[in-house]
Structure formats: structure tokens, C-alpha cells
Design a protein around this motif. Structure first.
Motif, PDB file in Angstrom:
ATOM      1  N   UNK A 110    -152.119 -31.637  91.281  1.00  0.00           N
ATOM      2  CA  UNK A 110    -152.652 -30.211  91.288  1.00  0.00           C
ATOM      3  C   UNK A 110    -151.238 -29.340  90.810  1.00  0.00           C
ATOM      4  N   UNK A 111    -151.498 -28.165  90.376  1.00  0.00           N
ATOM      5  CA  UNK A 111    -150.622 -27.282  89.589  1.00  0.00           C
ATOM      6  C   UNK A 111    -150.264 -27.898  88.337  1.00  0.00           C
ATOM      7  N   UNK A 112    -149.016 -27.820  87.864  1.00  0.00           N
ATOM      8  CA  UNK A 112    -148.876 -28.010  86.655  1.00  0.00           C
ATOM      9  C   UNK A 112    -148.792 -29.768  86.695  1.00  0.00           C
ATOM     10  N   UNK A 113    -148.751 -30.519  87.686  1.00  0.00           N
ATOM     11  CA  UNK A 113    -148.865 -31.872  87.537  1.00  0.00           C
ATOM     12  C   UNK A 113    -150.200 -32.224  87.040  1.00  0.00           C
ATOM     13  N   UNK A 114    -151.302 -31.393  87.371  1.00  0.00           N
ATOM     14  CA  UNK A 114    -152.748 -31.776  86.651  1.00  0.00           C
ATOM     15  C   UNK A 114    -153.117 -31.023  85.435  1.00  0.00           C
ATOM     16  N   UNK A 115    -152.513 -29.794  85.279  1.00  0.00           N
ATOM     17  CA  UNK A 115    -153.048 -29.092  84.309  1.00  0.00           C
ATOM     18  C   UNK A 115    -151.838 -28.094  83.649  1.00  0.00           C
ATOM     19  N   UNK A 116    -150.686 -28.705  83.506  1.00  0.00           N
ATOM     20  CA  UNK A 116    -149.608 -27.753  82.987  1.00  0.00           C
ATOM     21  C   UNK A 116    -150.050 -27.137  81.612  1.00  0.00           C
ATOM     22  N   UNK A 117    -149.437 -25.715  81.546  1.00  0.00           N
ATOM     23  CA  UNK A 117    -149.988 -24.948  80.364  1.00  0.00           C
ATOM     24  C   UNK A 117    -148.581 -24.335  79.622  1.00  0.00           C
ATOM     25  N   UNK A 118    -148.813 -24.046  78.450  1.00  0.00           N
ATOM     26  CA  UNK A 118    -148.079 -23.072  77.756  1.00  0.00           C
ATOM     27  C   UNK A 118    -147.934 -21.766  78.387  1.00  0.00           C
TER      28      UNK A 118
ATOM     29  N   UNK B  62    -152.749 -32.518  76.972  1.00  0.00           N
ATOM     30  CA  UNK B  62    -154.067 -32.259  76.654  1.00  0.00           C
ATOM     31  C   UNK B  62    -154.699 -32.358  78.063  1.00  0.00           C
ATOM     32  N   UNK B  63    -156.052 -31.685  78.461  1.00  0.00           N
ATOM     33  CA  UNK B  63    -156.793 -32.038  79.458  1.00  0.00           C
ATOM     34  C   UNK B  63    -156.897 -33.392  80.041  1.00  0.00           C
ATOM     35  N   UNK B  64    -156.916 -33.770  81.049  1.00  0.00           N
ATOM     36  CA  UNK B  64    -157.108 -35.208  81.702  1.00  0.00           C
ATOM     37  C   UNK B  64    -158.144 -35.390  82.295  1.00  0.00           C
ATOM     38  N   UNK B  65    -158.553 -36.557  82.329  1.00  0.00           N
ATOM     39  CA  UNK B  65    -160.099 -37.069  82.749  1.00  0.00           C
ATOM     40  C   UNK B  65    -160.260 -36.596  84.336  1.00  0.00           C
ATOM     41  N   UNK B  66    -159.213 -36.910  85.192  1.00  0.00           N
ATOM     42  CA  UNK B  66    -159.392 -36.754  86.439  1.00  0.00           C
ATOM     43  C   UNK B  66    -158.338 -36.015  87.364  1.00  0.00           C
ATOM     44  N   UNK B  67    -158.345 -35.296  88.276  1.00  0.00           N
ATOM     45  CA  UNK B  67    -157.477 -34.906  89.145  1.00  0.00           C
ATOM     46  C   UNK B  67    -157.319 -35.741  90.582  1.00  0.00           C
TER      47      UNK B  67
END
Ligand code: FAD
Length: 381
Positions: free
Chosen positions: A282-290, A269-274
Motif C-alpha cells: 500500500x502507499x508508495x510501496x504499491x504505487x509510488x508516483x512522481x 510503472x504500474x504493478x500487476x498486484x497489490x
């Protein structure tokens, strides 16, 4: 000249190294694998990724190595159309339509842009330490590296994210996935047609690549890390999908066991900070998506360009990383959420619900689809 260390030599890490070097940063990439191997088979990329690639001068080379689609269809297991996107119309509006590329071909082009000495293999990041004005990364082999800033492009299982946000848990989507790239063109095959079939036994995508190659993927509802799924061979998948329309059974039967790649579909689920001072996720480390919207790699490529721009226009690294977070959080998290929801609906295995879903999807007005495409493809860096 400022020094930036990148953790992870995947799609995002390689693109970021190229973009940063163009802005005169001194870059080193640290990759845990002993070699840069194409993880996965094929990729579908869209106009937003091409816009980012254009910003680093790589759009033409990558488009040339890929296969542009004429049409994208969602079908029922009997082959009836649920939804259709005219990729040529999209291309006319956004300069380029959706296209596919073999991961190995994409990585080869990215690697050709970088001097080999900046890529350090067998360097598994196990810890990061923020100092006053620098970041020290520690590797499994006991060595360390220090730079003015650190960008973690180390994928969905990011060690850097686990250190900074240990509470973040991966979320299993409820379905597992097999993929393969094969040298086979089925009879009467349209090399410009991308199809994704939604049925009661799962989804099956057929993505034509260049040179008579086909990339396919299959998803199936299953418990997390299921032993039976893990041991599935092409014959087992054939049994699952044999009642699906042509050429699905044929494509599976032309797949060798050694070509099959299996993994559960996860995101978080979305995280509070990058941004964390001089450290950035950045990339999947920050916002991995299906993978339901085919946007994970597209967003990693966008991130690479945006982070280079932010660093070039901010003297201070932590301000640059803050600016990145500001620019990227809303867009990337909206895509993560939309993709997660789409996957839930697309995986429905109840025949009644699926029939209702298919009817509703057919009724979606053209304008709504166009707006969604606009939101995805019209991105400013
Ligand atoms: C089934 C499936 C299909 C997909 N299809 C598409 C698609 O069609 N289109 C699309 O846009 N996206 C797609 N994606 C998503 C896409 O693959 C990812 O979003 C993209 O690869 C993310 O790039 P990245 O550089 O952030 O991470 P990755 O490409 O995962 O790279 C991370 C790198 O970091 C390295 N690494 C990991 N841990 C460490 C460590 N501790 N130290 C050092 N190095 C480390 C890894 O070895 C790897 O090389 C798909 C994903 C899946 C699972």
C-alpha cells in the motif's frame, strides 16, 4: 481480535494504524528509522485526502495546522500565467480546497493518536514469510514478528515489494529535486498563493505554510544520481534560477545549506498486484508516483482508510486485501501514469517546444480542468 502488522511508520503507515485501531484491530508498526522524523519539508494535500482524514476524524485538526490556498498558478520564468486554479471555487464544490502542511506538523498529529508502545523503531524489515493463516516478518536485528496480516507501507524502496515482485525496477523521471522549508516571508508575499514556475532551467514551486514559513521545491533535468547535483548548495541553485521571476532568487538566497533536501525523482510503472494472500502492498510501496500532481501522500492516506474498511467488512484477510486491490489499482495507477506524463511535459527545456506547450495549456477549456479535478477529488471509499 485480529492482529495486523504494518511495516513503515510514514504517512500511510500511521494513518492505517489509526484507521485499523478504530475498527478494533490489534496493530503494531515496525519502522526502520531510529526515530519518526519528518522526511521532507512541506506537503500540498487536496480534497480527496481531507475526505479520507475525515473518515478517521482527523480532518479538522489537520486543516487547522495547515494553510488553505486561495489560488494555484502555473507561471513562466518571467512570471506570466500559464494556468490558474481558483482554490476557493474548488473548496465551494468539494468542501475544502488545496492546502499545505509542514510534514513535521502532520506527523505530530498522527503520532498523537497512537499509543507509543505500538510503534517499534530500529526495526528494518528484511524478509516476509507467508504461513497458512499468518505472516512472519524478519528484521535486520534478527528478531521476528507474526500477525494475521501484514501491510507494507514501507515506501518507494519497499523491501516487501522487492521480495514479492523482485522484477520491479524504479524508473528515474529524468529530473532531480531539491526542497526546503524556511522561516522567511518574501516582500509583498501572498500567503494564500501557491505558484509553480515552468522554465528552461527547471521548475520552481513556492508553497506558503503557516507561521511565516515557506516550503519550496526545485526540479532540474540531470543524469541519475549525478555527483554535481548531489553536492549542490543554495548558492548553486541560485545560479540556476537567478533569472526567474521574483521572489524565486530571494527565497533561494534565504535558504541555509542544512535546510536543503535533495533526491532524484523516481516512481515505477504500474504493478500487476497489490494483494498477496495475507500480505498487502500500500502507499508508495504499491504505487509510488512522481510528485507532479501532489497526490502521493493523498493516495497513501486514502489507502489507509480503504484498507481498514476492507478488513472491517471481510472476515477473511486475503479477501479483504483482494477487495482493496480491486478498489485501488485503477485509480492509483491512473494517477501514477498521468503524473509521470505531466512531469515529462513540464520539464521540457527546449524554448520553442515550451512556448507551444504554454500556449496549449492556456487554451485548455475550463471544463477539461474541472473534469480532471473532479476525477481526483471525488473519491468513494
Ligand atoms: C519531492 C517530493 C514532493 C512530494 N510532494 C507531495 C505533495 O505535495 N503531496 C503529496 O500528496 N505527496 C507528495 N509527495 C509524495 C509523498 O511524500 C509520498 O507519496 C508519501 O510520503 C507516501 O507515504 P508512505 O507512507 O507510503 O511512504 P513513506 O512516507 O515514504 O513512508 C515509508 C516509511 O517506511 C519506512 N521504511 C522503509 N523501508 C523500511 C523497512 N525495510 N522496514 C521498516 N520500515 C521501512 C521509512 O523509514 C518510512 O518511515 C512528494 C514526494 C516527493 C519525493
Amino acid at each position: 481480535m485480529k492482529k495486523i502488522n504494518i511495516i513503515g511508520g510514514g504517512i500511510g503507515g500511521l494513518c492505517a494504524a489509526i484507521a485499523l485501531r478504530q475498527q478494533e484491530f490489534q496493530v503494531q508498526i515496525y519502522e526502520s528509522a531510529p526515530e519518526i522524523k519528518a522526511l521532507g519539508a512541506g506537503l500540498a494535500l487536496s480534497a480527496n485526502a481531507v475526505k479520507a482524514l475525515k473518515a478517521i476524524g482527523l480532518d479538522q485538526a489537520i486543516l487547522k495546522a495547515g494553510n488553505a490556498f486561495g489560488c494555484l498558478q502555473i507561471l513562466t520564468e518571467k512570471g506570466k500565467t500559464i494556468a490558474e486554479t481558483d482554490a476557493l471555487k474548488v473548496a465551494a464544490r468539494y468542501g475544502v480546497g488545496n492546502f499545505s502542511i509542514h510534514r513535521a506538523d502532520l506527523q505530530a498529529i498522527l503520532m498523537s493518536q497512537l499509543p507509543t508502545e505500538i510503534l517499534h523503531l530500529n526495526k528494518k524489515c528484511v524478509d516476509v514469510l507467508a504461513r497458512q493463516d499468518s505472516v512472519v516478518v524478519s528484521f535486520e536485528d534478527g528478531s521476528q514478528a507474526e500477525a494475521d496480516g501484514l501491510i507494507a507501507f514501507d515506501g518507494v524502496h519497499s523491501a516487501v515489494r522487492q521480495k514479492l515482485l523482485p522484477e520491479v525496477q524504479l524508473r528515474y523521471a529524468g529530473y532531480t529535486c531539491w526542497r526546503a522549508a524556511i522561516h522567511y516571508a518574501p516582500k509583498n508575499f501572498n500567503p494564500k498563493l501557491f505558484t509553480e514556475t515552468w522554465g528552461s532551467r527547471g521548475r520552481f514551486g513556492i508553497v506558503p505554510l503557516t507561521d511565516q514559513r515557506v516550503y519550496w521545491f526545485a526540479t532540474h533535468n540531470a543524469p541519475r544520481q549525478d555527483e554535481r547535483m548531489k553536492n549542490f548548495r543554495p548558492q548553486d541553485l541560485y545560479e540556476v534560477f537567478k533569472s526567474y521571476h521574483d521572489p524565486i532568487p530571494d527565497v533561494i538566497s534565504h535558504t541555509k545549506e542544512s535546510q536543503l533536501i535533495w533526491n532524484d525523482i523516481v516512481d515505477f510503472p504500474p504493478i500487476s498486484r497489490y494483494a498477496f494472500g495475507h500480505i498487502l502492498l500500500a502507499g508508495d510501496a504499491a504505487h509510488a508516483t512522481t510528485p507532479n500532481m501532489g497526490q502521493g501522500a493523498c493516495m497513501a492516506i486514502e489507502d489507509a482508510v480503504v484498507v481498514a474498511k476492507c478488513l472491517a467488512s471481510n472476515q477473511d484477510i486475503s479477501s479483504a486485501f483482494q477487495a482493496f486491490e480491486q478498489k485501488r489499482k485503477k485509480r492509483t495507477q491512473a494517477i501514477v501514469n498521468a503524473s509521470y506524463q505531466l512531469g515529462k511535459v513540464a520539464q521540457w527545456d527546449n524554448p520553442v517546444l515550451s512556448a507551444i506547450r504554454n500556449t496549449l495549456f492556456r487554451m485548455i477549456p475550463e471544463k477539461v480542468n474541472e473534469k480532471q479535478i473532479k476525477n481526483l477529488y471525488e473519491v468513494e471509499f
